[in-house]
Design an enzyme around this catalytic site. Structure first.
Site, PDB file in Angstrom:
ATOM      1  N   ASP A 137       0.854  -1.189   0.000  1.00  0.00           N
ATOM      2  CA  ASP A 137       0.000   0.000   0.000  1.00  0.00           C
ATOM      3  C   ASP A 137       0.886   1.234   0.000  1.00  0.00           C
ATOM      4  O   ASP A 137       1.980   1.220   0.577  1.00  0.00           O
ATOM      5  CB  ASP A 137      -0.928   0.026   1.207  1.00  0.00           C
ATOM      6  CG  ASP A 137      -2.171   0.860   0.935  1.00  0.00           C
ATOM      7  OD1 ASP A 137      -3.203   0.275   0.510  1.00  0.00           O
ATOM      8  OD2 ASP A 137      -2.126   2.085   1.120  1.00  0.00           O
ATOM      9  N   ASP A 265      -7.734  -4.460  -5.329  1.00  0.00           N
ATOM     10  CA  ASP A 265      -8.929  -3.768  -4.850  1.00  0.00           C
ATOM     11  C   ASP A 265      -8.606  -2.275  -4.890  1.00  0.00           C
ATOM     12  O   ASP A 265      -8.145  -1.694  -3.917  1.00  0.00           O
ATOM     13  CB  ASP A 265      -9.291  -4.224  -3.440  1.00  0.00           C
ATOM     14  CG  ASP A 265     -10.607  -3.648  -2.961  1.00  0.00           C
ATOM     15  OD1 ASP A 265     -11.557  -3.617  -3.757  1.00  0.00           O
ATOM     16  OD2 ASP A 265     -10.680  -3.209  -1.800  1.00  0.00           O
ATOM     17  N   CYS A 327     -15.137  -0.438  -4.979  1.00  0.00           N
ATOM     18  CA  CYS A 327     -16.418  -0.213  -4.301  1.00  0.00           C
ATOM     19  C   CYS A 327     -17.147   0.975  -4.930  1.00  0.00           C
ATOM     20  O   CYS A 327     -17.965   1.631  -4.296  1.00  0.00           O
ATOM     21  CB  CYS A 327     -16.234  -0.020  -2.799  1.00  0.00           C
ATOM     22  SG  CYS A 327     -15.139   1.325  -2.334  1.00  0.00           S
TER      23      CYS A 327
END
Length: 392
Positions: A137, A265, A327
């Site tokens: 990340d 993601d 999302c």
């Protein structure tokens, strides 16, 4: 504000939904259940114990093993099972994205956008005492929170965490010392990694500081710019040198040293999350205009998503699988990204997600892609696409 049934939403957001072919009634759902996952091996006794602690019945999610739902207002943070790391919160749609990867024993998995960490924990849960997970990340503080989660749930044994730009990350999985090849194979090893400890030596702290401060233009992309902030005792790191750890993936020839599975993601506008959209009622709808509706921001995110997907696929071994998810419910951040990626990658094949036969979701605008939404699925909104890497 609009005088239609969705009057709690600003007209600009309704227009945004209409432009993206999204049904505004999705956002009439006031709340969705809270989902939790019990660690593997926890039986009916643990279920009963959690129910006593939170004074609420756990409803089994029949289509997703190990998952239970509870009313949205029920909190689990105060329960002993949560404090002891026996149960953790993760939305069922996010769990579906992990299940779509079909992780097998011994797999080496790359989680390219690992924060906030729930999917990372689930991946490690599934692997158990085999394989490895590499979490990446770009936000150091968010990845540090992942590290805290791994320690709390005792899941870090086979994991390593790198602060790095996911579009440039190029480090290979550690497949075992006997399988690694090095430029200086016969030279004496120096700078060997010992077992990880939160109390790092002065030398290690100085090196980490130098990595953070040196300009990325002065570094080999994807290698030295990656900062290792955690590694478990069986992650493959202990006992090897820095040179061995920081091996860079090569784009030349067949790529069979990559990861078995990759999860991307990607960062998005989060418009599929009811909880996220509801926050703007308190933050102010002007903030929604800037963070979600702004076309320039969407363009920037779409470029980032494509770069993350492309790099994740580059690091995937031939025959391996990659899951791309967001999302967001917009076509621009989902189907458009997938189509653009496929047009530039002949070795990528969109795959049917076989485990999804009984999932409460819809097919996306592209065949074989899936869409969860609050109204249909009683989960947060999520788009999922799965790819296989062909040996061309």
């Amino acid at each position: 504000m609009s005088d239609n049934p969705h009057s709690h939403l600003p007209d600009s957001f309704i227009d945004f939904l209409n432009r993206n072919g999204l049904d505004p009634s999705i956002y009439t759902v006031q709340s969705i259940p809270r989902y939790i996952r019990l660690k593997p091996g926890e039986g009916e006794e643990r279920v009963a114990e959690v129910e006593r602690e939170i004074e609420c019945k756990l409803e089994k999610v029949e289509w997703l093993p190990g998952f239970f739902s509870i009313p949205s207002h029920v909190q689990i943070a105060g329960s002993k099972s949560y404090r002891d790391g026996k149960v953790y919160g993760i939305d069922a749609a996010s769990g579906a994205a992990v299940m779509a990867l079909n992780v097998s024993s011994g797999d080496h998995v790359l989680d390219l956008c690992a924060a906030p960490g729930a999917k990372l924990c689930m991946l490690l849960d599934i692997l158990g005492d085999s394989g490895s997970v590499t979490g990446v990340d770009i936000a150091r503080h968010r990845l540090a929170a992942c590290r805290t989660m791994l320690q709390k749930y005792a899941l870090g044994d086979r994991c390593r965490l790198f602060v790095a730009n996911g579009t440039l990350f190029s480090l290979l999985p550690l497949l075992g010392h006997s399988e690694l090849t090095y430029a200086n194979k016969y030279e004496e090893k120096t700078d060997i990694y010992k077992e990880w400890t939160p109390k790092r030596s002065w030398k290690e702290r100085k090196r980490a500081s130098r990595v953070r401060n040196v300009s990325a233009s002065q570094l080999v992309p994807g290698a030295q710019e990656a900062e290792l902030i955690f590694y478990g005792p069986h992650s493959g790191v202990v006992g090897i040198s820095r040179t061995e750890l920081f091996q860079i993936a090569s784009d030349n020839g067949p790529f069979d040293r990559g990861y078995d599975k990759v999860l991307v993601d990607a960062e998005c506008t989060h418009d599929g999350s009811i909880k996220h959209i509801q926050k703007f009622e308190h933050w102010g709808w002007n903030t929604l205009e800037r963070r979600v509706l702004d076309a320039q921001r969407t363009d920037v995110l779409k470029y980032l998503q494509l770069q993350l997907l492309t790099n994740g696929f580059r690091l995937l071994k031939v025959g391996g699988s990659l899951v791309y998810s967001t999302c967001s419910l917009t076509v621009a951040q989902n189907e458009d990204v997938v189509e653009q990626f496929l047009s530039g990658n002949a070795s990528a094949e969109l795959q049917e997600i076989n485990v999804a036969a009984k999932w409460p979701c819809k097919t996306g605008r592209l065949p074989k892609t899936l869409r969860f939404d609050p109204l249909t699925s009683q989960t947060s909104g999520l788009f999922i696409a799965k790819f296989k890497k062909l040996g061309l």
